[in-house]
Design an enzyme around this catalytic site. Sequence first.
Site, PDB file in Angstrom:
ATOM      1  N   GLY A   1       0.837  -1.193   0.000  1.00 67.06           N
ATOM      2  CA  GLY A   1       0.000   0.000   0.000  1.00 67.06           C
ATOM      3  C   GLY A   1       0.874   1.246   0.000  1.00 67.06           C
ATOM      4  O   GLY A   1       2.046   1.194  -0.390  1.00 67.06           O
TER       5      GLY A   1
ATOM      6  N   GLU B   1       7.945   2.855  15.421  1.00 61.50           N
ATOM      7  CA  GLU B   1       7.709   4.308  15.340  1.00 61.50           C
ATOM      8  C   GLU B   1       6.595   4.615  14.355  1.00 61.50           C
ATOM      9  O   GLU B   1       5.753   5.483  14.589  1.00 61.50           O
ATOM     10  CB  GLU B   1       9.009   4.997  14.877  1.00 61.50           C
ATOM     11  CG  GLU B   1       8.953   6.494  14.873  1.00 61.50           C
ATOM     12  CD  GLU B   1       8.913   7.052  16.287  1.00 61.50           C
ATOM     13  OE1 GLU B   1       9.951   7.079  16.945  1.00 61.50           O
ATOM     14  OE2 GLU B   1       7.800   7.450  16.723  1.00 61.50           O
TER      15      GLU B   1
ATOM     16  N   LYS C   1      -3.347   4.047  18.588  1.00 60.95           N
ATOM     17  CA  LYS C   1      -2.053   4.711  18.783  1.00 60.95           C
ATOM     18  C   LYS C   1      -1.831   5.016  20.268  1.00 60.95           C
ATOM     19  O   LYS C   1      -0.725   4.847  20.793  1.00 60.95           O
ATOM     20  CB  LYS C   1      -1.983   5.988  17.947  1.00 60.95           C
ATOM     21  CG  LYS C   1      -1.960   5.698  16.443  1.00 60.95           C
ATOM     22  CD  LYS C   1      -2.385   6.916  15.633  1.00 60.95           C
ATOM     23  CE  LYS C   1      -2.364   6.601  14.138  1.00 60.95           C
ATOM     24  NZ  LYS C   1      -2.961   7.702  13.328  1.00 60.95           N
TER      25      LYS C   1
END
Lengths: 319, 319
Positions: free
Chosen positions: A13, A134, A209
């Site tokens: 993607g 990250e 997140k």
Amino acid sequence: MTAGKRLAVLGAGAVGGAVVDLAAAYGHTVVAFADSASAVVDAGGIDADAAVDRKAAEGHVGDDDPEDVLHADYDVLVEATPTTLGDAEPGFSHLRTALERDRHVVLANKGPVAERYADVRELEHDSEGEVRFEAAVGGAIPIVSTVEDLGPSRVTAARGVLNGTANFILSRMAAEGIDYEHVLAEAQDLGVAEADPTFDVEGTDAALKCVILANVLAAGDREFTLSDADVEGITNVPGSALELAAEDGRTVRLVGEATREGIRVGPRLVPGNAALAVTGTRNIVQLETDYAGQLNLSGRGAGGEPTASAVLGDVGRLG
Amino acid sequence: MTAGKRLAVLGAGAVGGAVVDLAAAYGHTVVAFADSASAVVDAGGIDADAAVDRKAAEGHVGDDDPEDVLHADYDVLVEATPTTLGDAEPGFSHLRTALERDRHVVLANKGPVAERYADVRELEHDSEGEVRFEAAVGGAIPIVSTVEDLGPSRVTAARGVLNGTANFILSRMAAEGIDYEHVLAEAQDLGVAEADPTFDVEGTDAALKCVILANVLAAGDREFTLSDADVEGITNVPGSALELAAEDGRTVRLVGEATREGIRVGPRLVPGNAALAVTGTRNIVQLETDYAGQLNLSGRGAGGEPTASAVLGDVGRLG
């Protein structure tokens, strides 16, 4: 300067494609690349441009089997397949296979570290390979590495605006006085919101997140999953709420907060000139720390290149 | 978790004192500590509280000679003596002595990396020791390590508000409509400005930080010193300039910019709600990058504890 590493990239993607595109600029070689149904493997380095072009033109990256990627000879597995919840499969198994072969894993996929953090750390503990993620939190913004450098025990909270779609919608509603439905349609036209925007507008993406950040802060003392998060999205924020807020010099943002105690995501009133009042698709994280005061980190939280830069930054930080 | 290191700390001002205070919390041991005229050395670890108290009460930290610190058995020299320009002495010699003994050096002192960057890198190249200097630029804000992780060649510019004293003065002038002289007096009363504020209000401090950043970006291709910087401070900004700016929704900030081509510091008009329009003594740096977009990092740019946290963060990043 980091010695170049051999990368195996799962996922073609926006993020996987950008990693393959940029790897050479960072001094690395892509030796394997797969989408959901095909792959291209070349120990000497794949033709990155050709693979990306082929994906765009034909819908597959090569003639090999995706399984071949997991068995290839590489240094770092980049896991950039779509985030899945619950058992976080197949991403989790990809990570496990790599670690059992003592390879490193760099995640853009949130699933394993949001839903199975303890399992990931256990596999990592028994492996020569390291796991970094990250890119799973805040795109290009170096949140996880900053928390790591501060020492998670010295960070009391991570709070922020971590979903660009929801933020774009709220800042457009505030700027133009247009209601949610209309701004959502605009966002979809611009490609800022998906055809099915649920994940973003219901706060799930922001919550994932924050769950990852809470797991980092808790540093093994406890483990959080999405089910631990108290989540409210933006679908019920009326245009009138933004108007009312503006009369007071304030606005509304979808704010997430992660501490060692848990995770909350919801629309919140913030002063119009507050750091949290980022506009458009930008993200921001505020870290509350014991000795360093409050640190604000903002930037592009999504997008192929910014997220790929976080992946490649992680590759550079590997031992 | 970082293995604890033995620290030798030179400088007993706000930063040195805070490093000595916090070292144990970070798992490190202070084996030597000196101010300009005295020292305390103890291979088993000094009594940090006693030394800091003694400095406050008597003006010296111990009964040993500062030279003893340089010859002590330590892993990391923390150089927190006052920044000096030109030959950057005695800080530069302290750094050289440590590197010649294959020890690491963590700088809070800007002098060596602003005025003698190439010399520092050459000494480091010939040493087993590493040199780090996060604390020299932007206090607690992890600017240097973020540029390092991005890869300096992928950062095109670092721009920001890097002097809290000048920023405090300008934001107070804007907020209260008071003229420079009066706000300076207020700042001095608050301890935000020194009795001799020249270094801050003339832009020298901000320029030194930008010179260091330019040296980092140039990564050895060229070396900058303070004399290369184009610097204008805030002493000639009239209150009327801020009023006029406010009518347009803008304000004035002392902005520094560092690129691979050079360094400029000067008062600049910025939109009132811009990231650069930080208030009070906060600092901000905007990094323009090739792939990660624009990253904004803000936080406490000065102060004992925040700067010490940058020093101790560097200790944690040493190999």
